[in-house]
Scaffold this motif. Structure first.
Motif, PDB file in Angstrom:
ATOM      1  N   ILE A  10       0.538  -1.079   0.039  1.00  0.00           N
ATOM      2  CA  ILE A  10       0.074  -0.050  -0.004  1.00  0.00           C
ATOM      3  C   ILE A  10       0.844   1.265   0.102  1.00  0.00           C
ATOM      4  CG2 ILE A  10      -1.987   1.318   1.195  1.00  0.00           C
ATOM      5  CD1 ILE A  10      -2.924  -1.391   0.491  1.00  0.00           C
ATOM      6  N   VAL A  11       0.718   2.076  -1.042  1.00  0.00           N
ATOM      7  CA  VAL A  11       1.648   3.209  -1.083  1.00  0.00           C
ATOM      8  C   VAL A  11       0.899   4.241  -0.919  1.00  0.00           C
ATOM      9  CG1 VAL A  11       3.405   2.092  -2.476  1.00  0.00           C
ATOM     10  CG2 VAL A  11       1.546   3.574  -3.683  1.00  0.00           C
ATOM     11  N   GLU A  12      -0.633   4.124  -0.906  1.00  0.00           N
ATOM     12  CA  GLU A  12      -1.543   5.519  -1.035  1.00  0.00           C
ATOM     13  C   GLU A  12      -3.070   4.650  -0.597  1.00  0.00           C
ATOM     14  OE1 GLU A  12      -1.577   8.772  -1.769  1.00  0.00           O
ATOM     15  OE2 GLU A  12      -3.391   8.480  -0.876  1.00  0.00           O
ATOM     16  N   ALA A  13      -3.514   4.828   0.766  1.00  0.00           N
ATOM     17  CA  ALA A  13      -4.431   4.274   0.970  1.00  0.00           C
ATOM     18  C   ALA A  13      -5.677   5.106   1.008  1.00  0.00           C
ATOM     19  CB  ALA A  13      -4.397   3.950   2.638  1.00  0.00           C
ATOM     20  N   ASN A  14      -5.632   6.324   0.033  1.00  0.00           N
ATOM     21  CA  ASN A  14      -6.795   6.935   0.023  1.00  0.00           C
ATOM     22  C   ASN A  14      -7.678   6.413  -0.965  1.00  0.00           C
ATOM     23  OD1 ASN A  14      -6.320   8.935   2.118  1.00  0.00           O
ATOM     24  ND2 ASN A  14      -5.043  10.077   0.793  1.00  0.00           N
ATOM     25  N   HIS A  15      -9.033   7.044  -1.129  1.00  0.00           N
ATOM     26  CA  HIS A  15      -9.950   6.376  -2.068  1.00  0.00           C
ATOM     27  C   HIS A  15      -9.472   6.789  -3.404  1.00  0.00           C
ATOM     28  CE1 HIS A  15     -13.655   4.090  -1.578  1.00  0.00           C
ATOM     29  NE2 HIS A  15     -14.131   4.664  -2.485  1.00  0.00           N
ATOM     30  N   LYS A  16      -9.446   6.041  -4.488  1.00  0.00           N
ATOM     31  CA  LYS A  16      -9.026   6.488  -5.760  1.00  0.00           C
ATOM     32  C   LYS A  16      -9.680   7.572  -6.434  1.00  0.00           C
ATOM     33  CE  LYS A  16     -10.785   2.212  -7.734  1.00  0.00           C
ATOM     34  NZ  LYS A  16     -10.297   0.751  -7.726  1.00  0.00           N
ATOM     35  N   ALA A  17      -9.302   8.433  -7.212  1.00  0.00           N
ATOM     36  CA  ALA A  17     -10.076   9.387  -7.879  1.00  0.00           C
ATOM     37  C   ALA A  17     -10.888   8.911  -8.868  1.00  0.00           C
ATOM     38  CB  ALA A  17      -8.964  10.270  -8.500  1.00  0.00           C
ATOM     39  N   VAL A  18     -10.756   8.088  -9.930  1.00  0.00           N
ATOM     40  CA  VAL A  18     -11.884   7.513 -10.651  1.00  0.00           C
ATOM     41  C   VAL A  18     -11.864   6.025 -10.374  1.00  0.00           C
ATOM     42  CG1 VAL A  18     -12.067   7.256 -13.080  1.00  0.00           C
ATOM     43  CG2 VAL A  18     -11.014   9.009 -12.366  1.00  0.00           C
ATOM     44  N   GLY A  19     -13.119   5.733 -10.034  1.00  0.00           N
ATOM     45  CA  GLY A  19     -13.261   4.336  -9.862  1.00  0.00           C
ATOM     46  C   GLY A  19     -13.551   3.234 -10.948  1.00  0.00           C
ATOM     47  N   SER A  20     -13.464   1.987 -10.732  1.00  0.00           N
ATOM     48  CA  SER A  20     -13.340   1.151 -11.694  1.00  0.00           C
ATOM     49  C   SER A  20     -14.498   1.134 -12.918  1.00  0.00           C
ATOM     50  CB  SER A  20     -13.213  -0.450 -11.185  1.00  0.00           C
ATOM     51  OG  SER A  20     -12.152  -0.511 -10.528  1.00  0.00           O
ATOM     52  N   THR A  21     -15.792   1.277 -12.368  1.00  0.00           N
ATOM     53  CA  THR A  21     -16.775   1.405 -13.134  1.00  0.00           C
ATOM     54  C   THR A  21     -16.664   2.609 -14.306  1.00  0.00           C
ATOM     55  OG1 THR A  21     -18.157   0.371 -11.416  1.00  0.00           O
ATOM     56  CG2 THR A  21     -19.458   1.530 -13.356  1.00  0.00           C
ATOM     57  N   ALA A  22     -16.448   3.759 -13.673  1.00  0.00           N
ATOM     58  CA  ALA A  22     -16.295   4.817 -14.597  1.00  0.00           C
ATOM     59  C   ALA A  22     -15.042   4.699 -15.497  1.00  0.00           C
ATOM     60  CB  ALA A  22     -15.854   6.127 -13.798  1.00  0.00           C
ATOM     61  N   GLY A  23     -13.894   4.200 -15.006  1.00  0.00           N
ATOM     62  CA  GLY A  23     -12.850   3.755 -15.864  1.00  0.00           C
ATOM     63  C   GLY A  23     -13.023   2.896 -16.854  1.00  0.00           C
ATOM     64  N   HIS A  24     -13.817   1.652 -16.764  1.00  0.00           N
ATOM     65  CA  HIS A  24     -14.039   0.736 -17.698  1.00  0.00           C
ATOM     66  C   HIS A  24     -14.813   1.389 -18.872  1.00  0.00           C
ATOM     67  CE1 HIS A  24     -13.216  -3.135 -16.177  1.00  0.00           C
ATOM     68  NE2 HIS A  24     -13.531  -2.961 -14.929  1.00  0.00           N
ATOM     69  N   ALA A  25     -15.745   2.414 -18.604  1.00  0.00           N
ATOM     70  CA  ALA A  25     -16.461   3.172 -19.622  1.00  0.00           C
ATOM     71  C   ALA A  25     -15.557   3.934 -20.313  1.00  0.00           C
ATOM     72  CB  ALA A  25     -17.554   4.067 -18.685  1.00  0.00           C
ATOM     73  N   LEU A  26     -14.497   4.183 -19.927  1.00  0.00           N
ATOM     74  CA  LEU A  26     -13.478   5.057 -20.699  1.00  0.00           C
ATOM     75  C   LEU A  26     -12.685   4.329 -21.709  1.00  0.00           C
ATOM     76  CD1 LEU A  26     -12.349   7.889 -18.277  1.00  0.00           C
ATOM     77  CD2 LEU A  26     -13.896   8.029 -20.105  1.00  0.00           C
ATOM     78  N   ALA A  27     -12.733   2.747 -21.619  1.00  0.00           N
ATOM     79  CA  ALA A  27     -11.417   1.943 -22.071  1.00  0.00           C
ATOM     80  C   ALA A  27     -11.592   2.160 -23.760  1.00  0.00           C
ATOM     81  CB  ALA A  27     -11.633   0.630 -21.740  1.00  0.00           C
ATOM     82  N   TYR A  28     -12.725   2.380 -24.283  1.00  0.00           N
ATOM     83  CA  TYR A  28     -13.030   2.286 -25.517  1.00  0.00           C
ATOM     84  C   TYR A  28     -12.400   3.561 -26.257  1.00  0.00           C
ATOM     85  CZ  TYR A  28     -16.647   5.830 -25.858  1.00  0.00           C
ATOM     86  OH  TYR A  28     -17.117   7.056 -25.675  1.00  0.00           O
ATOM     87  N   THR A  29     -12.051   4.708 -25.490  1.00  0.00           N
ATOM     88  CA  THR A  29     -11.509   5.785 -26.107  1.00  0.00           C
ATOM     89  C   THR A  29     -10.053   5.921 -26.278  1.00  0.00           C
ATOM     90  OG1 THR A  29     -11.110   6.780 -23.750  1.00  0.00           O
ATOM     91  CG2 THR A  29     -13.202   7.248 -24.982  1.00  0.00           C
ATOM     92  N   SER A  30      -9.483   4.621 -25.729  1.00  0.00           N
ATOM     93  CA  SER A  30      -8.101   4.552 -26.070  1.00  0.00           C
ATOM     94  C   SER A  30      -7.839   3.889 -27.374  1.00  0.00           C
ATOM     95  CB  SER A  30      -7.449   3.823 -24.794  1.00  0.00           C
ATOM     96  OG  SER A  30      -6.083   3.204 -25.268  1.00  0.00           O
ATOM     97  N   PRO A  31      -6.681   4.656 -28.011  1.00  0.00           N
ATOM     98  CA  PRO A  31      -6.674   4.008 -29.627  1.00  0.00           C
ATOM     99  C   PRO A  31      -5.932   2.579 -29.558  1.00  0.00           C
ATOM    100  CG  PRO A  31      -5.160   5.796 -28.991  1.00  0.00           C
ATOM    101  CD  PRO A  31      -6.155   5.601 -27.872  1.00  0.00           C
ATOM    102  N   ILE A  32      -5.543   2.188 -28.291  1.00  0.00           N
ATOM    103  CA  ILE A  32      -4.801   0.661 -28.210  1.00  0.00           C
ATOM    104  C   ILE A  32      -5.750  -0.222 -27.582  1.00  0.00           C
ATOM    105  CG2 ILE A  32      -2.426   1.631 -28.473  1.00  0.00           C
ATOM    106  CD1 ILE A  32      -2.326   1.525 -25.440  1.00  0.00           C
ATOM    107  N   GLN A  33      -6.927   0.030 -26.991  1.00  0.00           N
ATOM    108  CA  GLN A  33      -7.925  -0.820 -26.351  1.00  0.00           C
ATOM    109  C   GLN A  33      -8.299  -2.280 -27.214  1.00  0.00           C
ATOM    110  OE1 GLN A  33      -8.822  -1.741 -23.568  1.00  0.00           O
ATOM    111  NE2 GLN A  33     -10.799  -2.728 -23.670  1.00  0.00           N
ATOM    112  N   LYS A  34      -8.508  -1.708 -28.693  1.00  0.00           N
ATOM    113  CA  LYS A  34      -8.930  -2.872 -29.382  1.00  0.00           C
ATOM    114  C   LYS A  34      -7.630  -3.842 -29.638  1.00  0.00           C
ATOM    115  CE  LYS A  34     -12.482  -1.095 -32.257  1.00  0.00           C
ATOM    116  NZ  LYS A  34     -12.844  -0.189 -33.607  1.00  0.00           N
ATOM    117  N   ALA A  35      -6.461  -3.325 -29.677  1.00  0.00           N
ATOM    118  CA  ALA A  35      -5.432  -4.256 -29.861  1.00  0.00           C
ATOM    119  C   ALA A  35      -5.215  -5.003 -28.612  1.00  0.00           C
ATOM    120  CB  ALA A  35      -4.052  -3.522 -30.175  1.00  0.00           C
ATOM    121  N   ARG A  36      -5.509  -4.550 -27.399  1.00  0.00           N
ATOM    122  CA  ARG A  36      -5.115  -5.020 -25.874  1.00  0.00           C
ATOM    123  C   ARG A  36      -6.228  -6.421 -26.138  1.00  0.00           C
ATOM    124  NH1 ARG A  36      -8.288  -4.925 -21.773  1.00  0.00           N
ATOM    125  NH2 ARG A  36      -7.747  -5.733 -20.184  1.00  0.00           N
ATOM    126  N   ILE A  37      -7.452  -6.019 -26.419  1.00  0.00           N
ATOM    127  CA  ILE A  37      -8.493  -6.836 -26.500  1.00  0.00           C
ATOM    128  C   ILE A  37      -7.944  -8.202 -27.563  1.00  0.00           C
ATOM    129  CG2 ILE A  37     -10.807  -7.628 -26.942  1.00  0.00           C
ATOM    130  CD1 ILE A  37     -10.252  -6.055 -24.296  1.00  0.00           C
TER     131      ILE A  37
END
Lengths: 328, 328
Positions: free
Chosen positions: B182-209
């Motif tokens: 644990i290097v930072e125990a505070n609540h993260k700025a962007v939760g996973s649900t919101a993050g998942h919804a951004l994945a498609y905006t990355s130009p490399i997500q399709k290649a990762r999939i």
């Protein structure tokens, strides 16, 4: 002729849209185009002396005699020049730079740009800017971008003939400055040439390349329209994309240091405060902050509060590679 | 029936091959499969009480009453359970965890896995492991992986029916341990649900999939054959790939802290020294070191020399979600 000499000065450059990966390693034909500006104030000065009595090429960088791979790479470029000029003299190459080498400031770019002009001129060639750029590319891909002045785009091309850099706007077009934050001045573990050769091992390199025309269009238009916000967003994503490829190559390349991350995290926050600043990183841990000139002092003041910074260099948009009078 | 209750315990899990991005956000159908193990010793215990006299759902997490989006997400899962059971009672949900929430330990996974089992059992349903995993997935994608025991693979599927997790090896198969730094125990700025919804905006997500089946095969085989070196390489690249997508999304997500980078850089060096250790990061700055059990003390000792570490948790491969006797 028994002796002929010339001296050239070149600036390193900082890529705003990055070059990473070659379609042809020997000719250094890149997989995608890139956009940069030359870093005024930082320079490499290179004197080349061809003499019929030399029996080998020699290289001195910052008063240190260089052998082995460094010399071999210079000789390979000199071979191209000798072939073009139809002359077979060996050369003495003496190069000095006023900035740290091998730590994310593109030292090889300035070195091979200056070498290309000095060597070709010394052997009586009067190459066009395009042909000088093509020649410099053979020594170090990004060196082709240090030949023209101001804001520069490397047209990737598909062959030696059509892969070269052009100026897309003069240095006076927009008063951007590169605030170079040195967090680690040591020579980097994996140089750019070796790194380029690993790019294809990343599962995302193809997607990065396929998306490059979009990023180039956005970057070029942002420069031409002096749209800082548009430039900032694409510059940061493009830098992250290159490092994403590096850190997913086999073996993985991780150039970032703790201080790198500190700065990468805070810069977008500064932009939200209204400061026109964005970050970009070459193949090293040091961070380049692209800033409008009137905000440089404010940015430097804000950097004072951050840990791990060893040195700060400030470079405005610079001119192209040029000859200087021989002082010997 | 006027009152019915059940209590379940679930472990969070650490993904070795990551889930990032949905093909269907509402059903939480992932774009790619993933592999994980449950984290023994870390747990969420959730009691669900359905009562005909309640006029709304309520949620208490670690003795704190939760309203708004947290409660809404729980009610949505309860709605699925009520629909399955054909009963419309409201519920009181009381949940406690013994590990930091929201900092890269998958707190929502354990929470929704425990909720799924407790709520379904309380309403008289006796769901198969597969159907429990499907249900948990509706609350938090990675929760489906906390249902089965040991080493787990989430089969991505293409519909609600065929997207669920299975055990690919029992916890006793291989003595791996997750050393959570644990290097930072505070609540993260962007939760996973919101993050998942951004994945498609990355130009490399399709290649990762597109590359995911290859990584899943390597990861699964490395686990089945207990081949640490093969596992280490694919786990680190896969983690870097997920963060590469995050840091090239629009807006960019940068979860790493300076201490994160320090550890990411040193772990591959430790492996070269012969220590079976590799790193992986979830959507947060904390770093999970996957280590063979007999090397845990050595790794903890080496961590003592690094800056920025707030806490270290050690979790062996854990069991699946299970009911416990009601103590009320």
């Amino acid at each position: 002729m028994s002796t002929s000499t010339a001296t050239a000065v070149s600036h390193p450059n900082i890529a705003l849209i990055k070059y990473w990966g070659n379609r042809d390693h020997e000719l250094r034909l890149p997989e995608n185009g890139s956009i940069s500006f030359n870093l005024g104030g930082l320079f490499t000065q290179t004197k080349v002396v061809f003499d019929s009595k030399f029996d080998t090429d020699s290289l001195t960088v910052n008063n240190e005699r260089i052998q082995n791979s460094g010399l071999k790479r210079v000789s390979q470029l000199l071979n191209v020049v000798r072939e073009l000029a139809g002359r077979q003299y060996f050369a003495q190459v003496i190069s000095t730079s006023n900035f740290p080498i091998g730590a994310g400031v593109a030292s090889s770019a300035a070195a091979f740009a200056a070498l290309s002009l000095a060597a070709s001129h010394a052997l009586g060639l009067s190459l066009s800017e395009k042909d000088l750029s093509r020649l410099a590319r053979r020594g170090s891909g990004s060196a082709c971008r240090s030949i023209p002045a101001g804001y520069v785009e490397w047209l990737p091309g598909r062959s030696d003939e059509d892969s070269y850099a052009i100026s897309i706007a003069p240095s006076t077009h927009w008063d951007l400055v590169d605030v170079i934050v040195i967090v680690e001045a040591n020579h980097k573990a994996v140089g750019s040439t070796a790194g380029h050769a690993l790019a294809y091992t990343s599962p995302i390199q193809k997607a990065r390349i396929a998306d490059a025309p979009r990023r180039l269009d956005i970057g070029r238009n942002a420069i031409l329209q002096r749209d800082f916000e548009a430039l900032a967003e694409i510059v940061e994503v493009d830098s992250n994309l290159m490092h994403a490829v590096m850190m997913t190559s086999n073996p993985t390349l991780m150039y970032w240091e703790p201080a790198t991350i500190s700065i990468m995290k805070v810069v977008p926050e500064w932009r939200l405060e209204g400061i026109p600043v964005c970050y970009t990183l070459d193949a090293g841990p040091n961070i380049h902050l692209i800033v409008r000139r009137d905000y440089v002092n404010l940015v430097k003041k804000k950097l004072d509060n951050l840990p791990g910074i060893q040195q700060i260099l400030v470079a405005p948009v610079g001119e192209g590679t040029h000859l200087i009078p021989d002082r010997s």
